[in-house]
Design an enzyme around this catalytic site. Sequence first.
Site, PDB file in Angstrom:
ATOM      1  N   THR A 126       0.740  -1.126  -0.022  1.00  0.00           N
ATOM      2  CA  THR A 126       0.094  -0.108   0.060  1.00  0.00           C
ATOM      3  C   THR A 126       0.972   1.371  -0.039  1.00  0.00           C
ATOM      4  O   THR A 126       0.412   2.213  -0.634  1.00  0.00           O
ATOM      5  CB  THR A 126      -1.067   0.124   1.313  1.00  0.00           C
ATOM      6  OG1 THR A 126      -1.735  -1.036   1.137  1.00  0.00           O
ATOM      7  CG2 THR A 126      -1.734   1.189   1.257  1.00  0.00           C
ATOM      8  N   THR A 170       1.879  -4.568   4.306  1.00  0.00           N
ATOM      9  CA  THR A 170       1.979  -5.108   5.681  1.00  0.00           C
ATOM     10  C   THR A 170       1.587  -6.420   5.751  1.00  0.00           C
ATOM     11  O   THR A 170       1.430  -7.293   6.891  1.00  0.00           O
ATOM     12  CB  THR A 170       1.089  -4.104   6.524  1.00  0.00           C
ATOM     13  OG1 THR A 170      -0.345  -4.035   5.911  1.00  0.00           O
ATOM     14  CG2 THR A 170       1.421  -2.666   6.622  1.00  0.00           C
TER      15      THR A 170
END
Length: 354
Positions: free
Chosen positions: A28, A103
């Site tokens: 992201t 993540t």
Amino acid sequence: MNYKTLTINTALPSKPRAKVMIIYTGGTFGMVHDSNGVLLPFDFSLILEHLPTLRNLFLEITVISFEDPIDSSNIEPAHWQMIGAMINEHYDRQDGFVVLHGTDTMAYTASALSFMLQNLSKPIVFTGAQLPISEPRSDARENLITALEIASARNGVKAMVPEVCIYFDYELIRGNRAKKVESMHFDAFESENYPSLAKAGVKIDYNEAVIQAGSESKLMLHSKFDTNVSILKLFPGINQDAVKSIIGNPTMKALIIETFGSGNAPSAPWFIRLLKESINQGLLILNISQCPGGMVIQGKYETSRALEEIGVISGVDMTLEAAVTKLMLLLGEYGGERARELINKPMAGEISNL
Ligand code: ASP
């Protein structure tokens, strides 16, 4: 799988404080919305437009990037090998590394790298973001700036944090103790059964007592993985067919059973018999608790005594992420017999030494 070196003109200071390499893998952090609102990886060479203050860190920053940055759900051992090779190739010239990574599987990659890079004396700091850097409220900027600070921090002549670690949301944690626990708020990671290595506020407070000492020996890279590993998560009501569908796989060399509490499992005779038969046929079975805090103590309760008796190995307080990656590496590098001996011995601070 390829990578490219990006030249980023950070107006190199005449006397840089330190040399840090950023390895951009995707996630992201570096995404931007396309015209349909879908998130796609951005061109990392535009990082200075998003983060002009990089120029003020007085660092010599070199960036290398995956040719095709990826969402970390697509990470495989081949990517761990690539990151390990990148670090190994540039290790002598750099003071530290920042790995930008999605993540979702960051705790797996950080764990894998902690086992791959033996004799570490320099920081390898993983970070990422919950909101893309293109968003006004993104956490990407703070995460990257402080990760760069940590990767370049010194304690006298030595690196302050010569470990594979994750910096996220003002906290630095050991990579192989990390778990992703949050997908909406900024505090995405938690350290399981180990204190934070540092907290970042007005200044960065390092918890020196819990940071591993750097090695004086030459860096060694281990990068053979054997993925014949599986996980059996227990739940009340699990039946024989469910267990057999996993345990009956003939190519599997190691199985993690995710047990309850301090390593407890059903005492049903069929369950113990299935595990015992597999162990007798050479399967390595490792006991990791579903409970994020505490540790496996086989024999503490009646419901774990049989596991101990039939030869299930206690994973003590390892995270699932550390256990999976360590098993793959030990099986790949040394084979099943040696993996059995080494799996619950500390390699990189991932398990408490009882
Ligand atoms: N799906 C993304 C990834 O792991 C999520 C993130 O980066 O936070 O690549």
